[in-house]
Design an enzyme around this catalytic site. Sequence first.
Site, PDB file in Angstrom:
ATOM      1  N   HIS A   1      -2.829   7.062  -0.836  1.00  0.00           N
ATOM      2  CA  HIS A   1      -3.759   7.476   0.268  1.00  0.00           C
ATOM      3  C   HIS A   1      -3.061   8.219   1.318  1.00  0.00           C
ATOM      4  O   HIS A   1      -3.631   8.359   2.254  1.00  0.00           O
ATOM      5  CB  HIS A   1      -4.809   6.409   0.485  1.00  0.00           C
ATOM      6  CG  HIS A   1      -5.527   5.884  -0.423  1.00  0.00           C
ATOM      7  ND1 HIS A   1      -6.218   6.783  -1.655  1.00  0.00           N
ATOM      8  CD2 HIS A   1      -6.315   4.586  -1.028  1.00  0.00           C
ATOM      9  CE1 HIS A   1      -6.784   6.139  -2.507  1.00  0.00           C
ATOM     10  NE2 HIS A   1      -6.769   4.755  -2.023  1.00  0.00           N
TER      11      HIS A   1
ATOM     12  N   HIS B   1       0.708  -1.089   0.152  1.00  0.00           N
ATOM     13  CA  HIS B   1      -0.122  -0.136  -0.014  1.00  0.00           C
ATOM     14  C   HIS B   1       0.779   1.279  -0.163  1.00  0.00           C
ATOM     15  O   HIS B   1       1.458   1.637   1.115  1.00  0.00           O
ATOM     16  CB  HIS B   1      -1.080   0.105   1.242  1.00  0.00           C
ATOM     17  CG  HIS B   1      -2.187   0.969   0.981  1.00  0.00           C
ATOM     18  ND1 HIS B   1      -1.897   2.088   0.377  1.00  0.00           N
ATOM     19  CD2 HIS B   1      -3.105   1.048   1.641  1.00  0.00           C
ATOM     20  CE1 HIS B   1      -3.250   2.686   0.513  1.00  0.00           C
ATOM     21  NE2 HIS B   1      -3.926   1.965   1.357  1.00  0.00           N
TER      22      HIS B   1
ATOM     23  N   TYR C   1      -0.808   7.331   3.360  1.00  0.00           N
ATOM     24  CA  TYR C   1      -0.138   6.703   4.424  1.00  0.00           C
ATOM     25  C   TYR C   1       1.411   6.677   4.574  1.00  0.00           C
ATOM     26  O   TYR C   1       1.825   7.484   3.655  1.00  0.00           O
ATOM     27  CB  TYR C   1      -0.728   5.238   4.630  1.00  0.00           C
ATOM     28  CG  TYR C   1      -2.347   5.352   4.672  1.00  0.00           C
ATOM     29  CD1 TYR C   1      -2.772   5.629   5.735  1.00  0.00           C
ATOM     30  CD2 TYR C   1      -3.271   4.815   3.730  1.00  0.00           C
ATOM     31  CE1 TYR C   1      -4.240   5.891   5.985  1.00  0.00           C
ATOM     32  CE2 TYR C   1      -4.652   4.953   3.980  1.00  0.00           C
ATOM     33  CZ  TYR C   1      -5.088   5.423   4.972  1.00  0.00           C
ATOM     34  OH  TYR C   1      -6.432   5.585   5.306  1.00  0.00           O
TER      35      TYR C   1
END
Length: 355
Positions: free
Chosen positions: A177, A174, A179
């Site tokens: 977004h 990931h 993070y």
Amino acid sequence: MQQTLATSIKVPTHHFSVLAPLTRQRSYNNVPQPHAVLYYSQRTSNGGLLISEATGVSETAQGFPNTPGIWTKEQVEAWKPIVDAVHAKGGTFFCQIWHVGRVSDSVYQPNGQAPISSTDKPLLTPQIGGDGVEIPQFTPPRRLRTEEIPNIVNHFRLAARNAIEAGFDGVEIHGAHGYLLEQFMKDKANDRTDEYGGSLENRCRFTLEIVEAVANEIGAERVGIKLSPFSTFGECGDSNPLELGLYMVNAVNKYGVLYCQMVEPRLETECSHSLIPMRKAFNGTFMVTGGYGRQDGINAIAENRADLIAYGRYFISNPDLPKRFALNAPLNKYYRETFYSHDPVLGYTDYPFLE
């Protein structure tokens, strides 16, 4: 030749509809629960691809209540029956591994410590928390020291190993977004002066070290990455998102990762063509997500703008979404207020199927 998912996964629809990674907050105490067996198996079409909800790589990775992890033996064992249920219906299942970085609060951190990040700059604007409630301020983060970064890279490596032990077919890193990985990659958040800050190459170094470590651990053919160069979530914008996106897809090409999932800029009209340069540059399977409907997805595939389309909200409310798309059947309405509740049934496994 680069292996691609598009040629190996058969989904019964006009285009390849993938279950996007969706935080659902039903993993009590960061341990996946038995009710997830039904949730994921409901959304498995024969030969389809599912990506798990974001799954923490360590005890410092958490930022929302009841999100799953994969850093302990208990968590690995809890994932096994969920993965088995997806495989029993012919699905391919990837585990999305994440670290939220500064998008957290000390209540979620070991010993109530500050969250870690590329920076010590706090989030200044209110954010929407995982339960859908506005949080006026997160705990100010602690800037990672240069010598600490290899340890975080290792957490991702071990999480990938654990995912394979749990039976997953691969992992999705990931990097989107707002993070932790984006907190390093994007110049609106990264204010470092060491080898992990400043130039584009330096800002992307941390993410690429993770890609390399994970690919070396489980094989690049089992690795995907999610990127959102145009996103500004979590005060993680970049002054040149196109340059960032192109740099990253060209860089991960060198490792031969299986796929790249890119987040489309949200527009009021039909999904844009902003990702075409990244599509052309990437050697593997190119997946897109971000506000797509059925016809948008059909168009993207027909125009060769993507190999796969990841759907989120519609897959929550339509567990048989590929079938509905194939038949052009009506879709169930989704209820946003239950997206992040902790109920094991309501808004989770109680949406109806086609007759």
